[in-house]
Design an enzyme around this catalytic site. Structure first.
Site, PDB file in Angstrom:
ATOM      1  N   HIS A  37       3.132   3.314 -17.247  1.00 58.63           N
ATOM      2  CA  HIS A  37       3.141   4.777 -17.150  1.00 58.63           C
ATOM      3  C   HIS A  37       4.233   5.291 -16.220  1.00 58.63           C
ATOM      4  O   HIS A  37       4.981   6.191 -16.570  1.00 58.63           O
ATOM      5  CB  HIS A  37       1.775   5.269 -16.680  1.00 58.63           C
ATOM      6  CG  HIS A  37       1.609   6.754 -16.706  1.00 58.63           C
ATOM      7  ND1 HIS A  37       1.569   7.476 -17.877  1.00 58.63           N
ATOM      8  CD2 HIS A  37       1.482   7.667 -15.705  1.00 58.63           C
ATOM      9  CE1 HIS A  37       1.418   8.757 -17.605  1.00 58.63           C
ATOM     10  NE2 HIS A  37       1.376   8.902 -16.294  1.00 58.63           N
ATOM     11  N   ASP A  38       4.337   4.723 -15.019  1.00 54.68           N
ATOM     12  CA  ASP A  38       5.307   5.229 -14.039  1.00 54.68           C
ATOM     13  C   ASP A  38       5.434   4.204 -12.924  1.00 54.68           C
ATOM     14  O   ASP A  38       4.622   3.278 -12.801  1.00 54.68           O
ATOM     15  CB  ASP A  38       4.839   6.568 -13.477  1.00 54.68           C
ATOM     16  CG  ASP A  38       5.966   7.348 -12.803  1.00 54.68           C
ATOM     17  OD1 ASP A  38       7.119   6.883 -12.847  1.00 54.68           O
ATOM     18  OD2 ASP A  38       5.686   8.410 -12.222  1.00 54.68           O
ATOM     19  N   GLU A  39       6.450   4.366 -12.086  1.00 56.27           N
ATOM     20  CA  GLU A  39       6.609   3.495 -10.932  1.00 56.27           C
ATOM     21  C   GLU A  39       7.337   4.224  -9.817  1.00 56.27           C
ATOM     22  O   GLU A  39       7.968   5.252 -10.035  1.00 56.27           O
ATOM     23  CB  GLU A  39       7.370   2.220 -11.300  1.00 56.27           C
ATOM     24  CG  GLU A  39       8.819   2.431 -11.686  1.00 56.27           C
ATOM     25  CD  GLU A  39       9.514   1.140 -12.041  1.00 56.27           C
ATOM     26  OE1 GLU A  39       9.045   0.080 -11.578  1.00 56.27           O
ATOM     27  OE2 GLU A  39      10.520   1.187 -12.773  1.00 56.27           O
ATOM     28  N   GLY A  40       7.223   3.685  -8.602  1.00 53.48           N
ATOM     29  CA  GLY A  40       7.884   4.263  -7.440  1.00 53.48           C
ATOM     30  C   GLY A  40       7.912   3.242  -6.329  1.00 53.48           C
ATOM     31  O   GLY A  40       7.606   2.062  -6.537  1.00 53.48           O
ATOM     32  N   TYR A  49       5.905   2.848  -3.992  1.00 52.97           N
ATOM     33  CA  TYR A  49       4.558   2.391  -3.674  1.00 52.97           C
ATOM     34  C   TYR A  49       4.122   1.231  -4.566  1.00 52.97           C
ATOM     35  O   TYR A  49       3.274   0.421  -4.200  1.00 52.97           O
ATOM     36  CB  TYR A  49       3.569   3.545  -3.875  1.00 52.97           C
ATOM     37  CG  TYR A  49       3.627   4.115  -5.267  1.00 52.97           C
ATOM     38  CD1 TYR A  49       2.917   3.531  -6.303  1.00 52.97           C
ATOM     39  CD2 TYR A  49       4.440   5.207  -5.555  1.00 52.97           C
ATOM     40  CE1 TYR A  49       2.999   4.018  -7.593  1.00 52.97           C
ATOM     41  CE2 TYR A  49       4.530   5.702  -6.839  1.00 52.97           C
ATOM     42  CZ  TYR A  49       3.813   5.109  -7.861  1.00 52.97           C
ATOM     43  OH  TYR A  49       3.910   5.587  -9.131  1.00 52.97           O
ATOM     44  N   SER A 104       3.287   0.703  -8.981  1.00 50.76           N
ATOM     45  CA  SER A 104       3.400   1.165 -10.361  1.00 50.76           C
ATOM     46  C   SER A 104       2.082   1.726 -10.876  1.00 50.76           C
ATOM     47  O   SER A 104       1.013   1.464 -10.331  1.00 50.76           O
ATOM     48  CB  SER A 104       3.865   0.013 -11.265  1.00 50.76           C
ATOM     49  OG  SER A 104       2.993  -1.104 -11.131  1.00 50.76           O
ATOM     50  N   LYS A 107      -3.596   2.248 -10.688  1.00 52.15           N
ATOM     51  CA  LYS A 107      -2.509   2.352  -9.716  1.00 52.15           C
ATOM     52  C   LYS A 107      -2.427   1.052  -8.933  1.00 52.15           C
ATOM     53  O   LYS A 107      -3.369   0.660  -8.252  1.00 52.15           O
ATOM     54  CB  LYS A 107      -2.738   3.527  -8.763  1.00 52.15           C
ATOM     55  CG  LYS A 107      -1.620   3.688  -7.737  1.00 52.15           C
ATOM     56  CD  LYS A 107      -1.862   4.882  -6.819  1.00 52.15           C
ATOM     57  CE  LYS A 107      -0.727   5.005  -5.803  1.00 52.15           C
ATOM     58  NZ  LYS A 107      -0.924   6.143  -4.875  1.00 52.15           N
ATOM     59  N   ASP A 121       2.058  15.027   0.676  1.00 55.36           N
ATOM     60  CA  ASP A 121       3.159  14.800  -0.270  1.00 55.36           C
ATOM     61  C   ASP A 121       2.971  15.657  -1.522  1.00 55.36           C
ATOM     62  O   ASP A 121       3.057  15.176  -2.648  1.00 55.36           O
ATOM     63  CB  ASP A 121       3.229  13.314  -0.653  1.00 55.36           C
ATOM     64  CG  ASP A 121       4.564  12.942  -1.295  1.00 55.36           C
ATOM     65  OD1 ASP A 121       5.544  13.703  -1.131  1.00 55.36           O
ATOM     66  OD2 ASP A 121       4.627  11.889  -1.958  1.00 55.36           O
TER      67      ASP A 121
END
Length: 335
Positions: free
Chosen positions: A39-42, A44, A46, A62, A196
């Site tokens: 789905h997404d990553e950063g 922190y 994924s 998460k 955030d």
């Protein structure tokens, strides 16, 4: 962890599932969930979509690294023990070296007032922790990106003043901000400061919004235990740092939250941040020409939210101002 590696390892991923009251169950992620897609990553870790085997519901997993792990405590009522079969109960172990994350604690506390933030499961694989939460829809940042080219062109050629599409987009933006305010204020009133707040951390599903990513969130002491928040307590995104963090070395969580609303309003209006250089916010160089082409109440609210003096921000009137602005945009054809 690279996507391909995590996806390939998912079926045999050995973890410990938190059962509650300090007890853990050794298992595999695939015992409870089917892997669906990335789905997404950063920084922190994924985000992945998985399916709960027991319910068939699509949920979000998460996967966060323990680079800056802050321990937390879950209440005794949060327990999976009662749902275990007798043979699984025999495998449950007590491991005092494992701790749940503060993010998990915040989610459980938040779900008492915002049920959509429910923590369904918590796992630990030694190097990272894994949270299972409800799927909340598309991010507000993703929705904005779908309009970015059109809005960017309108802004570039100064053609957005009085534009029908742009007016309706601004009205939608204010509607989002009102809903975000209600959620954030509810959390703040029970002592949770997000730290955030930005469009990437707001999910939209029809008329409903969900605030996500409490990885750097913190607890707000009551007035009797009020602490001074130093620049080291701010761990959010650099584009949302209020000027007082740099000028005084400290900040108030609610003052910073209102500043975030100003940045979000500006970003969603122009598809760019108000301050482009890392330290430019200290000089407060807002581009007045752009703001002047917005409806006056809209531009004025952005200016006040982004006031260098924290006490001049609409700290107690933000919701009223947003509500009035929404009504104003509904009643005008052009400006």
């Amino acid at each position: 962890m690279p996507l391909s590696v995590f996806a390939e390892e998912f079926a045999e991923k050995s973890v410990k599932r938190y059962i509650g009251q300090g007890l853990w169950l050794p298992c595999n992620l695939s015992d409870y969930y089917y892997y669906q897609e990335f789905h997404d990553e950063g920084g922190y870790g994924s985000i992945h979509r998985v399916m709960d085997k027991a319910t068939g519901n699509e949920v979000i997993m998460k996967h966060s690294y323990k680079l800056d792990f802050s321990p937390g405590i879950l209440p005794e009522w949060w327990s999976k023990f009662g749902s275990l079969t007798d043979d699984l109960r025999e495998r449950v172990v007590s491991n005092h070296q494992l701790r749940v994350s503060r993010e998990a604690q915040i989610l459980v506390q938040a779900s008492t007032v915002l049920p959509e933030m429910k923590l369904h499961d918590y796992f630990d694989d030694g190097e990272s922790f894994i949270l299972i939460m409800d799927y909340g829809g598309r991010s507000l940042e993703n929705i904005a990106s779908s309009h970015k080219k059109k809005i960017t062109n309108l802004v570039r050629y100064r053609a957005y003043k009085g534009n029908w599409f742009y007016k309706n987009w601004l009205k939608q933006v204010v509607d989002y901000m009102i809903k975000i305010y209600h959620k954030i204020k509810i959390l703040y009133d029970i002592g949770i400061y997000h730290n955030d707040l930005k469009p990437e951390n707001v999910l939209v599903d029809g008329d409903h919004i969900t605030i996500i990513d409490f990885g750097v969130a913190d607890f707000v002491p009551d007035e009797n235990e009020r602490k001074t928040w130093s620049c080291y307590d701010f761990r959010g995104t650099i584009d949302y740092i209020p000027p007082e963090v740099g000028t005084t070395g400290s900040f108030d969580p609610w003052h910073q939250t209102v500043w975030c609303f100003g940045v979000m309003l500006y970003f969603l209006s122009f598809m760019e941040y108000p301050f482009h250089i890392d330290n430019q916010f200290l000089e407060y160089a807002l581009e007045g020409e752009k703001l002047d082409k917005l409806p006056e109440p809209f531009a004025q609210l952005i200016r006040e939210c982004l006031s260098v003096d924290p006490d001049k921000r609409p700290l107690t009137s933000l919701l009223d101002r947003l509500t009035e602005l929404h009504h104003h945009l509904q009643t005008i054809d052009v400006w």
